[in-house]
Design a protein around this motif. Structure first.
Motif, mmCIF file in Angstrom:
data_model
loop_
_atom_site.group_PDB
_atom_site.id
_atom_site.type_symbol
_atom_site.label_atom_id
_atom_site.label_comp_id
_atom_site.label_asym_id
_atom_site.label_seq_id
_atom_site.Cartn_x
_atom_site.Cartn_y
_atom_site.Cartn_z
ATOM 1 N N ARG A 172 24.581 13.936 -19.986
ATOM 2 C CA ARG A 172 25.718 13.023 -20.079
ATOM 3 C C ARG A 172 27.023 13.994 -19.674
ATOM 4 N NH1 ARG A 172 26.509 9.907 -24.771
ATOM 5 N NH2 ARG A 172 24.765 10.777 -25.715
ATOM 6 N N LYS A 296 18.397 4.498 -18.587
ATOM 7 C CA LYS A 296 17.875 5.753 -18.263
ATOM 8 C C LYS A 296 17.017 5.966 -17.132
ATOM 9 C CE LYS A 296 20.371 7.094 -21.502
ATOM 10 N NZ LYS A 296 21.655 7.804 -21.708
ATOM 11 N N TYR A 299 16.687 9.133 -15.172
ATOM 12 C CA TYR A 299 16.144 10.229 -15.774
ATOM 13 C C TYR A 299 14.472 10.034 -15.454
ATOM 14 C CZ TYR A 299 19.988 10.484 -18.963
ATOM 15 O OH TYR A 299 21.432 10.719 -19.550
ATOM 16 N N ARG A 457 13.694 10.373 -32.404
ATOM 17 C CA ARG A 457 14.495 9.260 -32.632
ATOM 18 C C ARG A 457 13.839 7.868 -32.161
ATOM 19 N NH1 ARG A 457 20.272 9.047 -29.616
ATOM 20 N NH2 ARG A 457 20.254 6.894 -29.088
ATOM 21 N N LYS A 461 13.232 4.740 -35.150
ATOM 22 C CA LYS A 461 13.463 3.306 -34.832
ATOM 23 C C LYS A 461 12.058 2.574 -35.067
ATOM 24 C CE LYS A 461 16.876 3.019 -31.147
ATOM 25 N NZ LYS A 461 17.146 2.405 -29.893
#
Ligand SMILES: CC/C=C\C/C=C\C/C=C\C/C=C\C/C=C\C/C=C\CC/C=C/C(=O)SCCNC(=O)CCNC(=O)[C@H](O)C(C)(C)COP(=O)(O)OP(=O)(O)OC[C@H]1O[C@@H](n2cnc3c(N)ncnc32)[C@H](O)[C@@H]1OP(=O)(O)O
Ligand SMILES: Cc1cc2nc3c(=O)[nH]c(=O)nc-3n(C[C@H](O)[C@H](O)[C@H](O)COP(=O)(O)OP(=O)(O)OC[C@H]3O[C@@H](n4cnc5c(N)ncnc54)[C@H](O)[C@@H]3O)c2cc1C
Length: 684
Positions: A172, A296, A299, A457, A461
């Protein structure tokens, strides 16, 4: 050739053996093959997906290997310039031959390329590995119709230019800008600072004519983040960089010597509006921005590449263990009983402990690569139907497995090299090239720590979702199940049970994921902002992600054996290998299994004892297990790992070709040594 080693055995001439007959095989290696308890070719068929696929693979490989146009001297004896030139020459020939041989299927093309390039990089690697996939994934239909035929027919040669001198991981933060100018309906690409120079893209230094460039999109004075653009870099007439474009090679690296990783700068370079790849987001002629259905999607090329890398690392690790196991069967060292022949080094327990974990991992990763490739195709199909639900799952899975397998793979290749003693350090062993080709997999396509943190990550979640009693995807379903108390193993035979072993890894993963989630919560509870809590918890997060991947691999290995048809003999050896992979993993990470009392000291003693016992079962089949990978000598490119085991003759022949041996007396003698030695007052 001077024969220094007398061999007496002939290679078995079964219909299934593809190795040239009649070579003489080193008797130690022959003895190993005779003693094996299963037929390696059965395992080869299994690994390839059937006898017909093995035969097809071998045919493709032979097409490349026997082609006089693809021959050249050993790359170890070439300087970088020559290596680059040779790689480009071969890439051009490969492209022509693929057409001539009518290899239309992607798998066949890849097999052919891999046999033709042997252990060097492929001169159009980035073109096929990332440029074309990026175009395929990111172009809208009209763009596909225009660009794909040009790229597929090599009318243009491409690369994937994302990383910058100052920014690799944090994309980013990339600085290259693409500012839309509605007056001319063009984007203006610019490199605002030194750190914004594109740096690293493969084939960019000298080869590519075009690049998919990732740049920050601005339109109507607003920034919309990173987007892909196709940019012409060099003239199609004379290959000169186009006006406003600065290009070059970034210089020698640890490896990848035949590859022209490059740098690229833009000085207000204008490209047409339609050079933005517009499958997912668009900019209209008047500068209106339409956002993608998932943030995303830009990507996606990296996700595809990470999936491929799991197969690549399994392949490289398989090569490394093939070299080391064969050499260890041939190499004898240290007399144990006076007058009795020195033992094969493969008989030393320490040697087995070095090699067999990686032999088991090579199989485990091969089976894992089948599953993740299958999952990738499923998700891709869902996405083509507009369903993006599984993209996050695929990202977490591919990022984690790319990191987990490449850590182990790189470590394994180095251990295999060390296990070959001094000869492992010679280029003749194949290890230097193999190691330096695979070492950057831990870095490129997402640095491994960063990738594991991405998996963590996602797991954090999922832990929250599980706590709320909500549904989870299949591969993390275990997080919503209750911990199962203590490991129920009472004796060694219990510990050989695949279900019990898989449960142990599941327990460890669940505990570490939940623990990391709790640490995060308590860190945030203490008033730390999210990013500070995240940093404070890195060690828990990394461990959780790694344990999750480890469980995934063990579970996949177990499932593969349960669900696949195979002979009893092959099932028996794969079962031992799977038990060994899991038990060795427990032994190496004993603390994790003891920490919460899931296992006790007594059970750990049994684990250790079983690791020792399984070494014997693998030892007897070790050479057959590596033979089953079915690497031709021309592909393995190792004098230590030759199928016939005639290592010393091969090394001696190879050394004779060293450029330093071209003359008996080197120039430097007359230039430097002679004056030095003759100026001395002392007389002989
Ligand atoms: C004739 C011949 C025919 C055929 C030939 C066939 C084959 C050819 C044969 C051989 C060729 C093969 C191979 C090629 C040859 C040689 C290879 C040589 C070299 C290799 C080339 C190397 C290339 C590269 O390295 S390219 C550059 C790669 N760079 C990276 O990977 C950068 C890593 N960084 C990142 O990915 C991201 O920045 C990040 C670290 C993930 C963080 O991103 P960001 O800051 O944007 O995101 P957040 O952390 O804020 O998270 C937000 C949110 O997004 C989720 N997320 C992140 N990434 C993804 C993703 N990819 N997909 C989905 N979701 C993603 C993230 O999890 C967060 O989600 P939540 O908000 O829900 O938590
Ligand atoms: C051989 C090779 C070929 C390549 N080919 C290409 C190519 O074709 N195209 C292309 O665009 N790029 C290419 N790259 C670049 C590659 O993708 C990047 O180098 C890679 O993504 C890592 O980024 P970085 O170099 O910025 O590492 P950094 O991010 O600077 O990593 C350095 C250290 O910082 C740590 N770190 C960074 N961020 C975090 C974080 N958030 N949390 C914790 N730790 C962190 C890392 O773990 C690591 O230890 C290539 C690189 C190599 C080596």
């Amino acid at each position: 050739m001077i024969v220094l080693f007398n061999c007496t055995c002939a290679v078995p001439t079964t219909m299934d053996s593809f190795h040239p007959v009649p070579v003489k095989v080193n008797p130690d290696l022959q003895k190993e093959r005779d003693a094996a308890l299963f037929n390696p070719v059965e395992l080869t068929y299994l690994k390839d997906g059937g006898k017909d696929k093995t035969e097809r693979r071998r045919r493709c490989e032979l097409l490349a290997i026997n082609d006089p146009d693809l021959q050249h001297k050993d790359i170890s004896f070439m300087a970088r310039n020559e290596r680059y030139s040779n790689a480009v020459r071969k890439a051009v020939i490969i492209a022509r031959k693929i057409k001539e041989h009518r290899l239309t299927n992607m798998e066949e093309k890849q097999l052919y390329i891999s046999a033709a390039t042997q252990y060097d990089t492929y001169g159009f690697g980035l073109h096929y590995g990332m440029f074309l996939p990026a175009l395929s994934a990111q172009c809208d239909e009209e763009q596909r119709n225009y660009w794909l035929p040009l790229a597929e027919n090599l009318k243009i040669l491409g690369t994937y230019a994302q990383t910058e001198l100052g920014h690799g991981t944090f994309i980013r933060g990339l600085e290259t800008t693409a500012i839309y100018d509605p007056k001319t309906e063009e984007f203006v690409l610019h490199t605002p600072t030194l750190s914004a120079l594109k740096w690293w893209p493969g084939n960019m230094g000298k080869t590519a004519t075009h690049a998919v460039v990732l740049a920050q999109l601005y339109t109507n004075g607003k920034s919309y983040g990173l987007h892909p653009f196709i940019v012409q870099l060099r003239s199609l007439e004379n290959h000169q960089p186009l006006p406003g474009i600065t290009l070059g090679d970034i210089g020698p690296k640890l490896g990848f010597h035949s590859f022209d990783n490059g740098f690229l700068g833009f000085d207000h370079v204008r490209i047409p509006r339609r050079n933005m790849l517009m499958k997912y987001s668009q900019v209209s002629p008047d500068g209106f921005y339409i956002k993608p259905i998932h943030a995303k999607l830009t990507y996606s090329t990296m996700v595809e590449a990470r999936v491929t890398l799991v197969s690549d690392i399994a392949y490289s690790l398989s090569q490394a263990v093939t070299i080391a196991v064969r050499y260890s069967a041939v190499r004898r060292q240290t007399e144990q009983i006076k007058g009795v022949k020195e033992p094969q080094i493969l008989d030393y327990r320490t040697q087995q402990l070095k090699l067999f974990p990686y032999l088991a991992a090579a199989y485990a990763f091969t089976f894992t690569s089948f599953v993740i490739t299958g999952r990738y195709i499923e998700v891709q199909n869902e996405m083509n139907d507009g369903n993006m639900e599984s993209l996050s799952e695929l990202h977490a899975l591919s990022a984690g497995l790319k990191a987990f397998t490449s850590y182990v793979g790189n470590e394994g290749i180095e251990v295999c090299r060390l296990s070959c003693g001094g000869h492992g350090y010679s280029q003749a062993s194949g290890f230097p090239e193999l190691y330096t080709l695979t070492a950057p997999i831990s870095t490129f396509e997402g640095e491994n720590t960063v990738m594991l943190l991405q998996t963590a990550r996602y797991l954090m979640k999922c832990a929250t979702t599980a706590k709320r009693g909500l549904e989870l995807p299949r591969f993390v379903l275990y997080l919503s199940q209750r911990q199962k108390g203590q490991c129920p193993a009472r004796n060694e035979s219990d510990l050989l049970d695949h279900g019990l072993l898989s449960d142990a890894f599941e327990h460890r993963a669940r505990r570490l994921v939940i623990e990391a989630a709790q640490k995060m919560q308590s860190n945030i509870g203490k008033g730390n902002p999210q990013h500070v809590a995240w940093n404070n918890c890195h060690m828990y997060l990394l461990k959780a992600a790694s344990a999750h991947c480890h469980f995934y691999v063990v579970q996949t290995f177990v499932k593969y054996i349960n669900d696949t048809e195979m002979s009893d003999a092959v099932r028996d050896i794969l079962t031992s290998l799977c038990q060994f992979y899991a038990l060795h993993g427990i032994w190496q990470n004993a603390g994790d299994f003891l920490q919460d009392g899931y296992m006790n000291g007594n059970q750990l003693d049994m684990v250790q004892s079983l690791v020792g016992k399984l070494l014997d079962k693998i030892r007897i089949n070790a050479v057959a297990l590596v033979d089953a990978f079915d690497f031709r000598d021309e592909i393995l490119c190792s004098k230590l790992g030759k199928y016939d085991g005639n290592v010393y003759e091969a090394m001696y022949e190879w050394a004779k070709n060293s450029p330093l041996n071209k003359t008996e007396v080197h120039d430097s003698y007359n230039k430097y040594l002679r004056p030095l030695m003759q100026s001395s007052k002392a007389k002989l």
